[in-house]
Design a protein around this motif. Structure first.
Motif, PDB file in Angstrom:
ATOM      1  N   ILE A  68     -46.379 -29.880  -9.998  1.00 49.74           N
ATOM      2  CA  ILE A  68     -45.017 -30.330 -10.239  1.00 49.74           C
ATOM      3  C   ILE A  68     -44.789 -30.344 -11.745  1.00 49.74           C
ATOM      4  O   ILE A  68     -45.564 -30.959 -12.486  1.00 49.74           O
ATOM      5  CB  ILE A  68     -44.760 -31.744  -9.677  1.00 49.74           C
ATOM      6  CG1 ILE A  68     -45.081 -31.796  -8.181  1.00 49.74           C
ATOM      7  CG2 ILE A  68     -43.315 -32.157  -9.929  1.00 49.74           C
ATOM      8  CD1 ILE A  68     -44.182 -30.959  -7.318  1.00 49.74           C
ATOM      9  N   SER A 190     -41.385 -27.222  -8.543  1.00 46.32           N
ATOM     10  CA  SER A 190     -42.670 -27.238  -7.842  1.00 46.32           C
ATOM     11  C   SER A 190     -43.211 -25.820  -7.798  1.00 46.32           C
ATOM     12  O   SER A 190     -42.462 -24.854  -7.647  1.00 46.32           O
ATOM     13  CB  SER A 190     -42.531 -27.815  -6.435  1.00 46.32           C
ATOM     14  OG  SER A 190     -41.627 -27.057  -5.660  1.00 46.32           O
ATOM     15  N   ARG A 195     -40.337 -28.277  -2.907  1.00 41.44           N
ATOM     16  CA  ARG A 195     -40.283 -29.483  -3.734  1.00 41.44           C
ATOM     17  C   ARG A 195     -40.507 -30.753  -2.925  1.00 41.44           C
ATOM     18  O   ARG A 195     -40.978 -31.756  -3.478  1.00 41.44           O
ATOM     19  CB  ARG A 195     -38.927 -29.548  -4.469  1.00 41.44           C
ATOM     20  CG  ARG A 195     -38.828 -30.660  -5.509  1.00 41.44           C
ATOM     21  CD  ARG A 195     -39.812 -30.453  -6.630  1.00 41.44           C
ATOM     22  NE  ARG A 195     -39.762 -31.539  -7.597  1.00 41.44           N
ATOM     23  CZ  ARG A 195     -40.435 -32.679  -7.483  1.00 41.44           C
ATOM     24  NH1 ARG A 195     -41.188 -32.897  -6.422  1.00 41.44           N
ATOM     25  NH2 ARG A 195     -40.367 -33.613  -8.418  1.00 41.44           N
TER      26      ARG A 195
END
Length: 227
Positions: A68, A190, A195
Motif C-alpha cells: 500500500i 495498492s 485496494r
C-alpha cells in the motif's frame, strides 16, 4: 536492464513528445520493499524482491502479498499515461495488480473514484483489463480475444488524451473508447491486490511510470524481450 535505464528513458520519452515539457512524471521502481518512489510502503504478507531478466522486481504470491502506497500518482491529471513492466504467473481468474484510488468523498459511495490495471487468467494465458471510474464516467477496456502467454515480462499502458481512453500491451493498441474523464483527487494505491484487500496478484512487478500527459507508443518505456 530496464530498471537501471529508467531515469534516462523518462527524459528521452518527454524529448520525443514536443509540447510535453511541463508534464510531470512519477516513477516507481519495485527493487526493494523499504522505499518505492520516495514513499514508504505498507507491506502485507510476504512479497519478495527477486532478480529477473528485467532487473530487480517484487514478486507476489497471489494470496496474501501486497503493498500500500500513500499516494495517487495521477491525482489532478486531466490527461495521463500509466505504464508498467510486469510478469503474470497464473492463478485466479481475476487479479487486480495496480489500483490507484482517490480518497472517499462525503456523500458518494466509498472507493468510487479509481483507475486500475487488472488481468484475467485463462488456462496458460492472460488478457488485460483496464478501468477508470469517477463522478460522471465509468469505462472498462477489455478484449478476451487478445490472449498473451503467462510467465513472460510485458509492458502495459493506459492513456487518456482529453477525449479518448486507450490501453496497450507491448505498445500495441488493445482497446479504446471516448470518455468524459475528470481529474481524480488525492488518495492512495495498492499494488498486488484490489485496494479493499481482494483479487490478489500472482506474478511480479518491476516498475511503473505515471505521466501527466498522453504519450504516444513511441514514447513508452521499451517492451521487454518475449522471455
Amino acid at each position: 536492464m530496464i530498471a537501471r535505464r529508467l531515469g534516462a528513458l523518462a527524459l528521452a520519452a518527454l524529448a520525443l513528445a514536443p509540447g510535453l515539457a511541463m508534464a510531470r512524471q512519477v516513477v516507481w521502481r519495485f527493487d526493494n520493499l523499504a522505499r518505492i518512489g520516495h514513499l514508504a510502503p505498507k507491506v502485507l504478507g510476504h512479497p519478495r524482491v527477486e532478480r529477473s531478466a528485467v532487473g530487480k522486481a517484487v514478486a507476489f504470491d497471489g494470496q496474501n502479498d501486497a503493498l500500500i502506497l500513500p499516494r495517487h500518482p495521477l491525482a489532478g491529471a486531466a490527461r495521463f499515461t500509466a505504464e508498467a513492466v510486469f510478469r503474470p504467473d497464473g492463478g485466479a481468474f481475476e487479479q487486480r495488480w495496480l489500483h490507484l484510488a482517490s480518497d472517499d468523498v462525503p456523500g458518494r459511495p466509498p472507493g468510487e473514484t479509481r483507475m486500475l490495471f487488472e488481468i484475467r487468467v485463462v488456462g496458460a494465458s492472460w488478457y488485460l483489463d483496464t478501468f477508470v471510474k469517477g463522478a460522471g464516467y465509468s469505462q472498462v477496456l477489455v478484449d478476451p480475444a487478445r490472449l498473451h502467454p503467462l510467465g513472460r515480462w510485458y509492458h502495459v499502458a493506459q492513456t487518456y488524451d482529453g477525449t479518448t481512453y486507450r490501453s496497450y500491451v507491448n505498445g500495441v493498441l488493445e482497446g479504446e473508447a471516448r470518455v468524459a474523464f475528470a481529474p481524480q483527487g488525492p488518495g492512495s494505491s495498492s499494488v498486488g491486490m484490489r485496494r479493499n484487500g481482494v483479487n490478489h496478484f500472482h506474478g511480479a512487478i518491476a516498475l511503473a511510470r505515471f505521466t501527466t500527459a498522453a504519450l504516444a507508443p513511441k514514447a513508452f518505456l521499451p517492451a521487454p524481450s518475449p522471455r
